[in-house]
Write a protein that holds these residues in place. Structure first.
Motif, PDB file in Angstrom:
ATOM      1  N   ASP A 121       0.775  -1.305  -0.082  1.00 32.96           N
ATOM      2  CA  ASP A 121      -0.057   0.042  -0.072  1.00 32.96           C
ATOM      3  C   ASP A 121       0.804   1.331   0.048  1.00 32.96           C
ATOM      4  N   GLU A 122       1.822   1.231   0.817  1.00 33.41           N
ATOM      5  CA  GLU A 122       2.872   2.384   0.718  1.00 33.41           C
ATOM      6  C   GLU A 122       3.541   2.587  -0.482  1.00 33.41           C
ATOM      7  N   GLU A 123       3.799   1.724  -1.129  1.00 35.31           N
ATOM      8  CA  GLU A 123       4.560   1.758  -2.563  1.00 35.31           C
ATOM      9  C   GLU A 123       3.336   2.316  -3.616  1.00 35.31           C
ATOM     10  N   LYS A 124       2.266   1.816  -3.391  1.00 33.86           N
ATOM     11  CA  LYS A 124       1.243   2.235  -4.269  1.00 33.86           C
ATOM     12  C   LYS A 124       1.049   3.663  -4.303  1.00 33.86           C
ATOM     13  N   VAL A 125       1.057   4.419  -3.025  1.00 33.09           N
ATOM     14  CA  VAL A 125       0.928   5.807  -2.817  1.00 33.09           C
ATOM     15  C   VAL A 125       2.058   6.403  -3.425  1.00 33.09           C
ATOM     16  N   GLU A 126       3.173   6.009  -3.316  1.00 30.95           N
ATOM     17  CA  GLU A 126       4.197   6.587  -3.393  1.00 30.95           C
ATOM     18  C   GLU A 126       4.361   6.761  -5.359  1.00 30.95           C
ATOM     19  N   ILE A 127       3.968   5.760  -5.910  1.00 32.14           N
ATOM     20  CA  ILE A 127       3.851   5.661  -7.366  1.00 32.14           C
ATOM     21  C   ILE A 127       2.892   6.519  -7.798  1.00 32.14           C
ATOM     22  N   ALA A 128       1.539   6.630  -7.110  1.00 33.00           N
ATOM     23  CA  ALA A 128       0.307   7.407  -7.625  1.00 33.00           C
ATOM     24  C   ALA A 128       0.548   8.963  -7.369  1.00 33.00           C
ATOM     25  N   ASN A 129       1.635   9.141  -6.566  1.00 32.55           N
ATOM     26  CA  ASN A 129       2.001  10.654  -5.958  1.00 32.55           C
ATOM     27  C   ASN A 129       3.102  11.243  -6.744  1.00 32.55           C
ATOM     28  N   SER A 130       3.563  10.280  -7.501  1.00 35.65           N
ATOM     29  CA  SER A 130       5.014  10.582  -8.157  1.00 35.65           C
ATOM     30  C   SER A 130       4.689  11.351  -9.483  1.00 35.65           C
ATOM     31  N   ASP A 131       5.736  12.290  -9.851  1.00 36.23           N
ATOM     32  CA  ASP A 131       5.617  12.868 -11.258  1.00 36.23           C
ATOM     33  C   ASP A 131       6.170  12.120 -12.333  1.00 36.23           C
ATOM     34  N   ALA A 132       6.877  10.993 -12.205  1.00 28.77           N
ATOM     35  CA  ALA A 132       7.159  10.177 -13.107  1.00 28.77           C
ATOM     36  C   ALA A 132       6.980   8.546 -12.503  1.00 28.77           C
ATOM     37  N   PRO A 133       5.674   8.215 -12.450  1.00 29.07           N
ATOM     38  CA  PRO A 133       5.256   7.129 -11.957  1.00 29.07           C
ATOM     39  C   PRO A 133       5.847   5.723 -12.782  1.00 29.07           C
ATOM     40  N   ALA A 134       6.188   5.782 -14.085  1.00 32.39           N
ATOM     41  CA  ALA A 134       6.807   4.640 -14.475  1.00 32.39           C
ATOM     42  C   ALA A 134       8.208   4.458 -13.920  1.00 32.39           C
ATOM     43  N   ALA A 135       8.989   5.678 -13.740  1.00 34.69           N
ATOM     44  CA  ALA A 135      10.432   5.550 -13.111  1.00 34.69           C
ATOM     45  C   ALA A 135      10.121   5.065 -11.764  1.00 34.69           C
ATOM     46  N   THR A 136       9.214   5.622 -10.907  1.00 36.37           N
ATOM     47  CA  THR A 136       9.092   5.198  -9.585  1.00 36.37           C
ATOM     48  C   THR A 136       8.724   3.698  -9.312  1.00 36.37           C
ATOM     49  N   PHE A 137       7.987   3.250 -10.278  1.00 39.20           N
ATOM     50  CA  PHE A 137       7.612   1.901 -10.158  1.00 39.20           C
ATOM     51  C   PHE A 137       8.780   1.016 -10.594  1.00 39.20           C
ATOM     52  N   ILE A 138       9.662   1.206 -11.473  1.00 40.30           N
ATOM     53  CA  ILE A 138      10.832   0.498 -11.970  1.00 40.30           C
ATOM     54  C   ILE A 138      11.871   0.710 -10.755  1.00 40.30           C
ATOM     55  N   ARG A 139      12.076   1.822 -10.208  1.00 38.76           N
ATOM     56  CA  ARG A 139      12.940   1.911  -9.135  1.00 38.76           C
ATOM     57  C   ARG A 139      12.617   0.891  -8.073  1.00 38.76           C
ATOM     58  N   LEU A 140      11.445   0.748  -7.676  1.00 36.16           N
ATOM     59  CA  LEU A 140      10.817  -0.009  -6.475  1.00 36.16           C
ATOM     60  C   LEU A 140      11.014  -1.329  -6.959  1.00 36.16           C
ATOM     61  N   TRP A 141      10.782  -1.847  -8.373  1.00 42.96           N
ATOM     62  CA  TRP A 141      10.899  -3.068  -8.734  1.00 42.96           C
ATOM     63  C   TRP A 141      12.314  -3.620  -8.756  1.00 42.96           C
ATOM     64  N   THR A 142      13.225  -2.609  -9.202  1.00 40.67           N
ATOM     65  CA  THR A 142      14.638  -2.980  -9.213  1.00 40.67           C
ATOM     66  C   THR A 142      15.116  -3.411  -7.653  1.00 40.67           C
ATOM     67  N   MET A 143      14.520  -2.411  -6.769  1.00 43.86           N
ATOM     68  CA  MET A 143      15.089  -2.908  -5.332  1.00 43.86           C
ATOM     69  C   MET A 143      14.509  -4.044  -4.815  1.00 43.86           C
ATOM     70  N   LYS A 144      13.189  -4.462  -5.168  1.00 38.58           N
ATOM     71  CA  LYS A 144      12.765  -6.015  -5.107  1.00 38.58           C
ATOM     72  C   LYS A 144      13.513  -6.895  -5.373  1.00 38.58           C
ATOM     73  N   GLU A 145      13.666  -6.890  -6.739  1.00 38.19           N
ATOM     74  CA  GLU A 145      14.277  -7.760  -7.372  1.00 38.19           C
ATOM     75  C   GLU A 145      15.978  -8.059  -7.074  1.00 38.19           C
ATOM     76  N   ALA A 146      16.675  -7.052  -6.641  1.00 40.64           N
ATOM     77  CA  ALA A 146      17.902  -7.148  -6.184  1.00 40.64           C
ATOM     78  C   ALA A 146      17.938  -7.474  -4.870  1.00 40.64           C
ATOM     79  N   THR A 147      17.023  -7.248  -4.039  1.00 41.10           N
ATOM     80  CA  THR A 147      16.869  -7.984  -2.660  1.00 41.10           C
ATOM     81  C   THR A 147      16.798  -9.427  -2.908  1.00 41.10           C
ATOM     82  N   SER A 148      15.897  -9.951  -3.826  1.00 37.36           N
ATOM     83  CA  SER A 148      15.588 -11.400  -3.895  1.00 37.36           C
ATOM     84  C   SER A 148      16.859 -12.035  -4.405  1.00 37.36           C
ATOM     85  N   LYS A 149      17.490 -11.232  -5.242  1.00 39.18           N
ATOM     86  CA  LYS A 149      18.880 -11.739  -5.898  1.00 39.18           C
ATOM     87  C   LYS A 149      19.924 -11.873  -4.757  1.00 39.18           C
ATOM     88  N   LEU A 150      20.002 -10.766  -3.801  1.00 34.95           N
ATOM     89  CA  LEU A 150      21.028 -10.841  -2.666  1.00 34.95           C
ATOM     90  C   LEU A 150      20.517 -12.076  -1.738  1.00 34.95           C
TER      91      LEU A 150
END
Length: 186
Positions: A121-150
């Motif tokens: 929910d917090e991440e959804k709000v961050e994306i919705a309030n972003s001036d660049a929602p696509a970049a915000t989503f991709i930033r969060l996604w890369t954080m998740k993927e990098a964590t899973s790979k770590l």
């Protein structure tokens, strides 16, 4: 830690590069149906070889072994941790003496069902309030993927809870067409 990034996907001789890598990696690269996939696979390996030579004076082609979730390690070098990732614009390799995860993704549009499936929910709000929602989503996604790979599990548990800034250090870099994130233990 050393991080190498390359956008030179089309600027090398693929046939020559295939001859200069391990048979294991060559076989993996040639499984890609299209040349772009082959190039990305080869370039990621070349970045790893470059980093291993710079940091550890290792000149032989690394051979991989894989854990039960597919996370690679280098045979004979359990003290070296690395992670590779690529998208259509870039390839990244991170090498460390501690576990590490990395992801690179093209900045692109996405749909609401993907947000609902992958973001809390917090991440959804961050994306919705972003001036660049696509970049915000991709930033969060890369954080998740990098964590899973770590942690070496891939995306096998709740993707919505993967980001943990109290447990992991995230370094995120945004370029014009892509974003990458490196994840390390604190």
């Amino acid at each position: 830690m050393i991080t190498l990034v390359s956008e030179e996907i089309w600027e090398f001789d693929l046939e020559a590069a295939l001859r200069g890598i391990s048979g294991q990696r060559r076989e993996q690269a040639l499984k890609f149906k299209y040349e772009q996939g082959q190039r990305l696979c080869v370039l990621a390996y070349q970045l790893l070889k470059e980093g291993l030579q710079k940091e550890y004076c290792i000149t032989e082609n690394p051979i991989f072994e894989y854990n039960e979730h597919g996370k690679p390690s280098i045979v004979g070098h359990p003290e070296i941790y690395f992670n590779l990732s690529h998208c259509k614009e870039a390839v990244i390799c991170a090498i460390s003496n501690q576990p590490i995860g990395v992801d690179v993704e093209s900045i692109r549009e996405f749909n609401d069902s993907l947000i609902n499936y992958t973001m809390n929910d917090e991440e959804k709000v961050e994306i919705a309030n972003s001036d660049a929602p696509a970049a915000t989503f991709i930033r969060l996604w890369t954080m998740k993927e990098a964590t899973s790979k770590l942690i070496g599990t891939g995306i096998t548990h709740d993707v919505k809870s993967l980001i943990d800034t109290k447990k992991y250090k995230y370094t995120t870099v945004e370029r014009q067409q892509y974003i990458y994130t490196i994840c390390e233990n604190l």
